[in-house]
Scaffold this active site. Sequence first.
Site, short mmCIF file in Angstrom:
data_model
loop_
_atom_site.label_atom_id
_atom_site.label_comp_id
_atom_site.label_asym_id
_atom_site.label_seq_id
_atom_site.Cartn_x
_atom_site.Cartn_y
_atom_site.Cartn_z
CG ASP A 96 -2.35 -0.34 0.86
OD1 ASP A 96 -2.58 -0.69 -0.30
OD2 ASP A 96 -3.22 -0.26 1.74
CG ASP A 105 -8.38 -0.61 2.13
OD1 ASP A 105 -7.22 -1.01 2.26
OD2 ASP A 105 -8.68 0.37 1.44
#
Length: 537
Positions: A385, A438
């Site tokens: 990320d 997520d």
Amino acid sequence: MISPRSWSCLLFVYSLLYRTSFVSAGDIVHHDDSLPQRPGCNNNFVLVKVPTRVNGSEYVEYVGVGARFGPTLESKEKHATLIKLAIADPPDCCSTPKNKLTGEVILVHRGKCSFTTKTKVAEAAGASAIIIINNSTDLFKMVCEKGENVLDITIPVVMLPVDAGRDLESIVSNSTVTLQLYSPKRPAVDVAEVFLWLMAVGTILCASYWSAWTVREEAIEQDKLLKDGSDELLQLSTSSSRGVVEITVLSAILFVVVASCFLIMLYKLMSFWFIEVLVVLFCIGGVEGLQTCLVALLSCFRSFRRFGESYIKVPYLGAVSYLTLAVCPFCITFAVMWAVKRQFPYAWIGQDILGISLIMTVLQIVHVPNLKVGFVLLSCAFMYDIFWVFVSKWWFRESVMIVVARGDRSGEDGIPMLLKIPRMFDPWGGYSIIGFGDIILPGLLVAFALRYDWLANKKLKSGYFLGAMSAYGLGLLITYIALNLMDGHGQPALLYIVPFILGTLMVLGHKRGDLKTLWTTGEPERPCPHVRLQPQT
């Protein structure tokens, strides 16, 4: 009716790609430290609304961008003055206009001179504001050049894309056009973010209980077979029989590598047809997810249970329950209708339903066997990320993750592998969104914690699920706080979620003496019910 196990691996890889949580309409205030700033030339780049009236009747509202220099605009429409529009002569306004101005807004072309030169010429000619038509459909950052004095500029400057400028030019020649210039501020917190938070937390909560309930039922059944000494135990395969895919350390690392390669491919090949391919894949996964969830939900009712336990042999698919056959046409129709109508204002509802069903199915099928695998997986995703959201800007001059998630250069409003809710009180509209990863990646560890608690007969307060669930909710909440502090710029949610979840589980495990068991086996030791204590002689 595609096998859930066959799709779970593919969908899990997809989930690694789409993890950036950001507001698509959030780039209203844009800071750019690479461009020169000095007194009089230090404004933020803000989007500007330009509502117009033609002969007194409401016309089109355009959107432009403000300049680094000049006064700031009003933030509310009621405070913005309605001003008449005039066309510059010469069109580029690099020299004194031939037409006399008495406080009009002057519409000029980009031309060859600098933005500040145009503005000073227009101001000296009597204009109250200047609108510059760009030579493309994009909006350009209007900055000050070195050595220019901009302290004396007192009129606002706005740039419009070329199509909006041409439209205004075509109507101002034979009509009276008036307009306003204002830049609304986005609210600090939108209700959409609250609902999206509840949606993400609720999805993990439901998926975790579903996963733990299934595992507990299987554990009870195994205990019965062991107690009875049944030969059926030999035919029982704990993972394959129930279609569960357990992640290993190697697969956790490979998932991130494959996801990075796929992300680059999406970035390089992003186009309308590529989005169409993703839509088809999302619909296939959504059909499987919705079908699995509906069958599981309906099977809880006694009237539908017998249909779920009755099977028919279907060519190429094998044994399929009557209940699955009944709900499958509805799921296919639902997904096709969403794909066809996905540009409609309320299409996000269908996308969220398919997305949540898909996420819950993946969390039911894909399991983290222990804390060690979960630690490796989330750590790799954490670095993934950070790299593709922040570090990639140095190599590609833009955030690869955000560009892919928004569907830039594709003509579509973002990729389908996202949960999204329209911003309800934002004057700029847009969506609050969160990527599947997520939710799925932290959800794997939260579901693991609940499965462990139930197998160990731990209560809610003494178990690990409450801590993991609270850590996820707090991490996601901090993500949205950071999102608003960064003026809506994309934020990697796992940057905040991963440390909270891993830290919570490891601290609690060490404190309660279960860390070794959590790290290695991932299951508590259970006494074998078929073992009998031998009488002492």
